[in-house]
Design a protein around this motif. Structure first.
Motif, short mmCIF file in Angstrom:
data_model
loop_
_atom_site.label_atom_id
_atom_site.label_comp_id
_atom_site.label_asym_id
_atom_site.label_seq_id
_atom_site.Cartn_x
_atom_site.Cartn_y
_atom_site.Cartn_z
N TRP A 95 -3.07 -6.88 -14.09
CA TRP A 95 -4.04 -7.18 -12.92
C TRP A 95 -3.33 -7.67 -11.60
O TRP A 95 -3.44 -7.06 -10.53
N ALA A 96 -2.64 -8.63 -11.65
CA ALA A 96 -1.91 -9.40 -10.53
C ALA A 96 -0.93 -8.44 -9.80
O ALA A 96 -0.75 -8.26 -8.67
N THR A 97 0.02 -7.79 -10.70
CA THR A 97 0.95 -6.93 -10.44
C THR A 97 0.15 -5.72 -9.62
O THR A 97 1.01 -5.37 -8.52
N SER A 98 -0.72 -5.00 -10.01
CA SER A 98 -1.10 -3.98 -9.37
C SER A 98 -1.62 -4.38 -7.95
O SER A 98 -1.57 -3.55 -6.86
N TYR A 99 -2.33 -5.48 -8.01
CA TYR A 99 -2.74 -6.10 -6.48
C TYR A 99 -1.60 -6.26 -5.69
O TYR A 99 -1.70 -5.68 -4.49
N THR A 100 -0.58 -6.89 -6.36
CA THR A 100 0.64 -7.21 -5.40
C THR A 100 1.42 -5.90 -4.84
O THR A 100 1.54 -5.67 -3.74
N LEU A 101 1.29 -4.90 -5.58
CA LEU A 101 1.90 -3.49 -5.21
C LEU A 101 1.28 -2.79 -4.46
O LEU A 101 1.65 -2.26 -3.41
N ALA A 102 -0.11 -2.92 -4.59
CA ALA A 102 -0.92 -2.53 -3.75
C ALA A 102 -0.94 -2.95 -2.25
O ALA A 102 -0.94 -2.35 -1.18
N ARG A 103 -0.80 -4.19 -2.05
CA ARG A 103 -0.64 -5.00 -0.84
C ARG A 103 0.75 -4.50 -0.33
O ARG A 103 0.70 -4.17 1.00
N ALA A 104 1.89 -4.16 -1.14
CA ALA A 104 3.02 -3.83 -0.57
C ALA A 104 2.91 -2.42 -0.07
O ALA A 104 3.36 -2.13 1.22
N VAL A 105 2.25 -1.59 -0.60
CA VAL A 105 2.11 -0.08 -0.51
C VAL A 105 1.54 0.23 0.96
O VAL A 105 1.87 0.66 1.69
N GLU A 106 0.47 -0.85 1.00
CA GLU A 106 -0.47 -0.67 2.26
C GLU A 106 0.51 -1.41 3.39
O GLU A 106 0.27 -0.80 4.51
N THR A 107 1.27 -2.22 3.07
CA THR A 107 2.18 -2.63 4.18
C THR A 107 3.10 -1.84 4.77
O THR A 107 3.23 -1.52 5.73
N LEU A 108 3.83 -1.23 3.78
CA LEU A 108 4.81 0.00 4.05
C LEU A 108 3.99 1.22 4.77
O LEU A 108 4.45 1.81 5.66
N GLY A 109 3.10 1.62 3.95
CA GLY A 109 2.10 2.62 4.43
C GLY A 109 2.50 3.92 4.61
O GLY A 109 3.70 4.16 4.52
N GLY A 110 1.83 5.30 4.54
CA GLY A 110 2.12 6.50 4.80
C GLY A 110 2.74 7.20 3.93
O GLY A 110 3.69 8.14 4.20
N PHE A 111 2.31 7.02 2.56
CA PHE A 111 3.08 7.76 1.24
C PHE A 111 2.14 9.03 1.22
O PHE A 111 0.87 8.64 0.85
N ASP A 112 2.74 10.00 0.90
CA ASP A 112 1.80 11.11 0.32
C ASP A 112 1.57 11.10 -1.13
O ASP A 112 0.76 11.78 -1.84
N LEU A 113 2.81 10.79 -1.88
CA LEU A 113 2.82 10.63 -3.43
C LEU A 113 3.18 9.24 -4.05
O LEU A 113 4.46 8.81 -3.27
N ILE A 114 2.87 8.61 -4.90
CA ILE A 114 3.10 7.59 -5.54
C ILE A 114 3.64 8.08 -6.85
O ILE A 114 2.81 8.49 -7.69
N LEU A 115 4.88 7.86 -7.33
CA LEU A 115 5.37 7.99 -9.00
C LEU A 115 5.66 6.53 -9.63
O LEU A 115 6.42 5.88 -8.85
N CYS A 116 5.00 6.80 -10.81
CA CYS A 116 5.47 5.67 -11.66
C CYS A 116 5.85 5.92 -13.03
O CYS A 116 5.56 7.40 -13.24
N GLY A 117 6.67 5.24 -13.85
CA GLY A 117 6.96 5.47 -15.11
C GLY A 117 5.65 5.49 -15.96
O GLY A 117 4.69 4.57 -15.42
N LYS A 118 5.52 6.11 -16.84
CA LYS A 118 4.18 5.91 -17.89
C LYS A 118 4.13 4.35 -18.14
O LYS A 118 2.74 4.09 -18.17
N GLN A 119 5.06 3.73 -18.32
CA GLN A 119 4.68 2.48 -18.91
C GLN A 119 6.28 1.75 -18.73
O GLN A 119 7.34 2.41 -18.53
N ALA A 120 6.36 0.36 -18.99
CA ALA A 120 7.53 -0.18 -19.01
C ALA A 120 7.94 -0.71 -20.42
O ALA A 120 6.99 -0.80 -21.06
N ILE A 121 9.14 -0.66 -20.75
CA ILE A 121 9.53 -0.89 -22.09
C ILE A 121 9.43 -2.41 -22.57
O ILE A 121 9.62 -2.67 -23.58
N ASP A 122 9.24 -3.12 -21.59
CA ASP A 122 9.08 -4.66 -22.06
C ASP A 122 7.56 -5.10 -22.52
O ASP A 122 7.43 -5.14 -23.57
#
Lengths: 259, 382
Positions: A95-122
């Motif tokens: 929950w907190a991680t997705s919030y933090t990443l979202a703030r970072a994406v908004e700060t950097l701005g201007g992406f057409d596509l965001i790609l993530c791995g399905k999940q982290a193995i930890d």
């Protein structure tokens, strides 16, 4: 097309141990690697860039040593690496991680596509990708096994399902999480490694991305780990070998006394 | 042991190791079984810039020397000597252009070599010219603005897969070895075709094929260096390429040890892991000693060659003999340690043993290498 790839540094699961005292992952002396699913997300981003032009930015949240996976991403063809790192991020759940990443994406701005791995193995939650999309109010598809037609304002993908796959089209910008079937990640190139060694990795703190204290790290994490344990070994097992026919007859023979 | 590699050399090791672990090891048994050329793995190597190591920077390469290529080959051979041979043969094939080629030829070929989009091959051996390379019968005659080549090359590694061929031919047959020259022949040149594909004991994923030149016409400017200097260039080429073959031996020996030790630790006989028996442990210790000694002589020879010495033949031949004889012995020992399992195709050591044999034969048999070393001794003590 400007693409952002989210990358997590994880302990290599070839060598996983639990600290019996604290019931948390013993990270000391365990080699850290780029989350394997994220390698596939990165490869897809670099392939899309090679085909359609644009840029690839690799983003990671983690301690300063997570810079290593960002340099690896640069060696594999990413153009920029951004590390968001702050003591206040420690202990973040999804929950907190997705919030933090979202703030970072908004700060950097201007992406057409965001790609993530399905999940982290930890953590193995598979929640951060969809969570990030929700935070950013972006359309998303999980478990993508293939990217198909890409236009200026849409992308068509195949989503892996238990019984085949769905073909879906999303408007851009969008977020995708990928499975390993999507591609074969390349080995980092020599020229890429040399470039990556010299590259500057941008580092952002909680203040830089305007993240509010009560939403980050342990304070912003509703998840509490009650207990972590190694499951007890299962009972005796018998492994059959040979052709399918042989294995089936061995199985039937074993079951015979109970029928 | 620490060989004091530079950061750049470490990167080469890591990159080649990545190719070996992620691309070669998962496919090697199937490629061996099917006699199949590793096209996609070579493409992966190209993407990782391994083909650019040996090419000068002005042509898009990394400007590395003998040690850099040795480091890459050692790691690749840990995965599969067949695949590594295909890579090594491309390097061998372009050496004549690097050593003696005109600027024009370098500009035409080196950028594609560096990018790994075209592979090379070296055409010296013929049915009657093996250890005695001066026995070649392929001829080249100047006709106006074109050379016309006639003859058949045998056992050419990368034959049919490479696009660029360095071909040794006689331009003045009456002068014997002094009448030889090297030419670049391209895939698709008129009169150039491929013959029999060989079915080999080992390195089965590499392509070994006949090259047939029947009134093969190529432009005049494809002559590499001056007319009649072919054999000098051949000897220089082999001097710098042989440590690469030695490195294949080191990588292969290491791979065999990497299989044998873990096996000996987990294999229980007489209620004990077999590594606890001195008879087995001493085999493993001898393997490790031989491998490290070979690695040391190969790196030393490569560094010697990179210092651009007047004479490099002795060092080059010594490392080739030592490391490849070692690889043969060590792979046989690995099969012995694994016993019956080692003889089965489920384990990789039987392939390693089959692959090792060619190292004592190609790029000059180990007997020819001893001749070279002996001749140098004869001169030194004159």
């Amino acid at each position: 097309m400007d693409i952002l790839v989210c990358i997590k540094q994880v302990p290599d699961t070839k060598d996983i141990r639990l600290d019996p005292e604290t019931n948390t992952l013993a990270r000391e002396g365990v080699e850290s690697i780029m989350n394997p699913f994220d390698r596939h997300a990165l490869e897809e981003a670099v392939s899309l860039k090679e085909e359609h032009g644009g840029t690839v930015t690799a983003l990671s949240m983690g301690p300063p040593q997570a810079e290593t996976v960002l340099r690896e991403a640069l060696a594999c063809g990413a153009d920029n690496g951004v590390l968001i790192s702050d003591r206040a991020f420690a202990g973040a759940d999804t929950w907190a991680t997705s919030y933090t990443l979202a703030r970072a994406v908004e700060t950097l701005g201007g992406f057409d596509l965001i790609l993530c791995g399905k999940q982290a193995i930890d953590g193995d939650t598979a929640q951060v990708g969809p969570g990030l999309a929700c935070r950013l109010d972006l359309p998303y598809v999980t478990c993508v096994q293939k990217t198909r037609e890409v236009t200026a304002d849409s992308i068509q993908v195949e989503r892996m399902m238990d019984d085949g796959y769905d073909i879906l089209r999303l408007p851009l910008p969008a977020l995708l999480t990928v499975v390993k079937d999507i591609n074969e990640p390349r080995v980092p190139s020599l020229k890429g490694k040399m470039k990556a060694k010299k590259a500057k990795i941008e580092a952002l703190t909680a203040a830089d991305i305007g993240a509010e204290k009560q939403f980050i790290g342990l304070a912003g994490s509703p998840t509490q780990v009650v207990n972590v344990f190694s499951p007890p070994p299962r009972g005796n097992r018998t492994m059959f070998s040979g052709t399918i026919e042989e294995q089936v007859s061995q199985l039937v023979e074993q079951l015979q006394p109970y029928l | 042991m620490d060989y004091f590699l530079t950061e750049e050399q470490q990167m080469i090791v890591e990159t080649a190791r990545g190719i070996t672990e992620e691309k070669i090891i998962p496919q090697r048994a199937e490629l061996d079984e099917k006699n199949e050329f590793p096209t996609s793995i070579l493409q992966d190597m190209a993407k990782a810039d391994l083909f650019s190591i040996i090419v000068p920077e002005e042509f898009g390469g990394l400007g590395g020397g003998c040690l850099e290529i040795v480091l890459a080959l050692e790691e690749l051979a840990r995965g599969c000597v067949g695949v590594a041979t295909s890579f090594a043969a491309s390097t061998l094939g372009i050496f004549p252009v690097l050593i003696a080629g005109s600027e024009e030829l370098k500009e035409r070929y080196l950028p594609d070599i560096a990018a790994g989009t075209k592979w090379a091959a070296f055409g010296l051996t013929e049915s009657n010219a093996g250890s005695d390379a001066s026995g070649i019968q392929t001829t080249a005659v100047l006709d106006g603005d074109e050379w016309v080549l006639n003859g058949t090359k045998q056992w050419i590694t990368n034959g049919g897969e490479a696009k660029i061929y360095s071909i040794v031919a006689l331009t003045d047959p009456s002068k014997g070895a002094r009448g030889a020259s090297i030419f670049v022949v391209e895939d698709g040149d008129p009169g150039f075709s491929y013959g029999k594909k060989e079915n080999k004991m080992g390195i089965r994923s590499s392509a070994t094929r006949e090259l047939i030149m029947k009134d093969c016409r190529i432009p005049k400017n494809r002559l590499v260096g001056r007319r009649g200097t072919g054999f000098i260039t051949v000897m220089k080429t082999l001097d710098v390429s042989r440590p690469g073959i030695a490195a294949l031996g080191v990588g292969l020996g290491q791979a065999a040890l990497d299989e044998a030790v873990p096996y000996a630790k987990q294999r229980v006989q007489f209620s004990r892991p077999i590594i606890s028996f001195q008879a087995v442990l001493h085999i493993l210790a001898d393997m490790a000693i031989q491998i490290e000694a070979a690695r040391a002589i190969v790196y030393a020879a490569a560094r010697h060659i990179d210092s651009n010495p007047k004479n490099m033949s002795k060092a080059s031949s010594m490392c080739k003999v030592f490391a490849t004889d070692m690889a043969m012995k060590v792979t046989v020992d690995a099969v012995q340690v694994l016993g019956g399992y080692g003889y089965m195709k489920e384990y990789p050591v039987e392939k390693m043993m089959r692959d090792a044999k060619i190292l004592q034969i190609y790029e000059g048999t180990n007997q020819i290498q001893r001749n070279v070393i002996g001749q140098e001794l004869n001169k030194e003590y004159a």
